[in-house]
Design an enzyme around this catalytic site. Structure first.
Site, PDB file in Angstrom:
ATOM      1  N   HIS A 307      97.271 -68.508  68.494  1.00  0.00           N
ATOM      2  CA  HIS A 307      98.087 -68.434  69.569  1.00  0.00           C
ATOM      3  C   HIS A 307      98.190 -70.031  69.996  1.00  0.00           C
ATOM      4  O   HIS A 307      97.276 -70.824  69.570  1.00  0.00           O
ATOM      5  CB  HIS A 307      97.452 -67.599  70.668  1.00  0.00           C
ATOM      6  CG  HIS A 307      98.331 -67.404  71.770  1.00  0.00           C
ATOM      7  ND1 HIS A 307      98.685 -68.226  72.885  1.00  0.00           N
ATOM      8  CD2 HIS A 307      99.006 -66.347  71.652  1.00  0.00           C
ATOM      9  CE1 HIS A 307      99.617 -67.851  73.447  1.00  0.00           C
ATOM     10  NE2 HIS A 307      99.924 -66.539  72.918  1.00  0.00           N
ATOM     11  N   ASP A 364      98.924 -58.644  69.411  1.00  0.00           N
ATOM     12  CA  ASP A 364      99.652 -57.982  68.427  1.00  0.00           C
ATOM     13  C   ASP A 364      98.680 -57.556  67.211  1.00  0.00           C
ATOM     14  O   ASP A 364      99.278 -56.722  66.473  1.00  0.00           O
ATOM     15  CB  ASP A 364     100.493 -59.180  67.762  1.00  0.00           C
ATOM     16  CG  ASP A 364     101.525 -59.861  68.969  1.00  0.00           C
ATOM     17  OD1 ASP A 364     102.043 -59.016  69.389  1.00  0.00           O
ATOM     18  OD2 ASP A 364     101.515 -60.772  68.920  1.00  0.00           O
TER      19      ASP A 364
END
Ligand code: ACO
Length: 430
Positions: A307, A364
């Site tokens: 991320h 996710d």
């Protein structure tokens, strides 16, 4: 006196720049006068070091794995709140009292129907059109029905426009799904809760009613809360950029939906499950995939890992890991993909490549497995993300308009192309 940063430039210019401090002692150098005073610009591809606004909506500390909406820790909101309460909090800045919440919930449920003419728009899409395209087009089309919602003026109407958006996005999403499976549309029902209504529109058919499972309803509520905002990511920034030109809130949110669709952003949830499925069909061994992810010559990435901001465990992923176990157990789902996911996670978290680069699983990584367990088809995963994110986009759009310092977004560039040259007629070109 506030702190200053001193900038000494190669041509002898010297500039003092104000240093701003955020609530959590974050530091920012204010360069808004840099070009005007010196002629220089900054260069920051991907905005890795660039703050584009001051915001009071979401606090994210990626180094320490902290996420708060309006100061409330995501863990508390996930445990105690409902999605519509969180939506109100994000948009209005405070948790609602009983009356405010009642009015907000009622307003949302009253606006779930879409104009009957819009039903026919769905006919124009092919059956295998991705539902994210349909969602974005339909949200954009809402501008045609609510013409009063133009740019800045619609801030006054934001109460009604935000209720319309939060409500209608579920109806449009469910209709897009029905279109993809060739089933008749199921209309919204005001007496159902927000999540129950969406599940009913998705799964009821004229031949038999949908029996709501409270476990599934609560899981969906939680998933939507966890997705509700995430400060200045790609889609939120898109909403702000589009909104900064005074485009209305529907057009701005429709653009955010398209930005979210990409596999490096919201589209990652679909990619994760497709990757797990591929590993499963390949015999379930993960080492080949871990090696591919580490190979700099390969384009393969471990989807759901890494991320831009989190350099620690994503707090939403921590919550989801527990939920994933609970939901699968309660629903009696035995998903081989979960086993593969857990093996991947364990291996990656102890592998130097991932450790050095601080690549942790994001939300996710788990959402796909949960969506599968509650019956959401793979091509709807990113749509589910969008449903959750709508209140965040609205809050970002509103804050941008209310900020007196905001201007139309118009970045600069460093031009490195040809210098001026003369046009050559085609006959003279080699
Ligand atoms: N698998 C393997 N290697 C990775 C991964 C991954 N998932 N993510 C990053 N890396 C490596 C990069 O190759 C790079 O290595 P290098 O320093 O040797 O060149 C290093 O880690 C840093 O990665 P960047 O791409 O520079 O980091 P950036 O902040 O630009 O990208 C991103 C973040 C796009 C999320 C990236 O981690 C990625 O592609 N992840 C997979 C896609 C994904 O899951 N996206 C969802 C993000 S969450 C969300 O938007 C909802």
């Amino acid at each position: 006196m506030s702190a200053i940063a001193k900038l000494s430039l190669p041509d002898g210019q010297y500039l003092e720049l104000p240093v701003l401090t955020g609530t959590a002692n974050e530091k920012a150098i204010d360069i808004s006068k840099l070009r005007k005073k010196t002629g220089y610009i900054t260069l920051d591809p991907g905005f890795v070091n660039t703050g584009t606004c001051e915001s009071a909506i979401t606090f994210l500390d990626g180094e320490n794995g902290i996420l708060q909406f309006r100061g409330y820790p995501i863990e508390q909101l996930a445990a105690e709140s409902t999605f519509l309460e969180v939506a109100y909090l994000l948009i209005h800045g405070e948790l609602p009292d009983k009356t405010q919440l009642y009015n907000f919930v009622e307003r949302v449920s009253l606006h779930a129907m879409i104009h009957e003419d819009m039903r026919h728009f769905f006919d124009g899409f092919s059956q295998n059109a991705h539902p994210m395209v349909i969602l974005s087009s339909m949200i954009s089309s809402l501008s045609a029905y609510y013409v009063e919602a133009s740019g800045k003026a619609s801030i006054e109407d934001l109460e009604i426009n935000s209720a319309r958006l939060i409500a209608k996005v579920t109806t449009i999403a469910a209709f897009a799904y029905k279109k993809s499976v060739g089933q008749p549309f199921v209309y919204p029902r005001d007496e159902l809760s927000y999540c129950a209504n969406f599940l009913n529109m998705m799964f009821a058919v004229p031949a038999e009613p949908y029996e709501l499972d409270p476990e599934i309803e609560r899981t969906l509520e939680l998933l939507l809360i966890l997705h509700a905002d995430h400060e200045q990511n790609c889609s939120a920034s898109t909403v702000r950029v589009v909104g900064s030109s005074m485009a209305n809130v529907y057009a701005s949110v429709a653009s955010g939906i398209l930005a979210l669709w990409g596999p490096l952003h919201g589209g990652a949830n679909q990619q994760v499950v497709q990757m797990l499925q591929q590993i499963h069909e390949d015999g379930g061994g993960i080492s080949k995939y871990i090696e591919m992810a580490k190979n700099q010559n390969s384009e393969f990435r471990l989807m759901g890992f890494g991320h831009r901001v989190y350099k620690n465990f994503d707090p939403r992923a921590k919550i989801l890991k527990v939920v994933c176990d609970r939901v699968l157990n309660k629903l009696g789902v035995n998903d081989p993909l979960l086993e593969i996911a857990l093996k991947l996670e364990k291996t990656a978290l102890s592998d130097d490549y991932f450790i050095e680069r601080k690549l942790y699983p994001t939300l996710d990584f788990y959402t796909g497995i949960i969506y599968r367990a509650i019956g959401i088809p793979v091509n709807m995963f990113t749509v589910m993300f969008a449903l959750g994110r709508v209140p965040g986009w609205i809050a970002q759009w509103k804050e941008m308009h209310e900020d007196p310092k905001q201007k139309i977004a118009r970045p600069r560039q460093l031009y490195v192309g040809q210098s001026e040259r003369s046009y050559k007629p085609i006959a003279e070109r080699l």
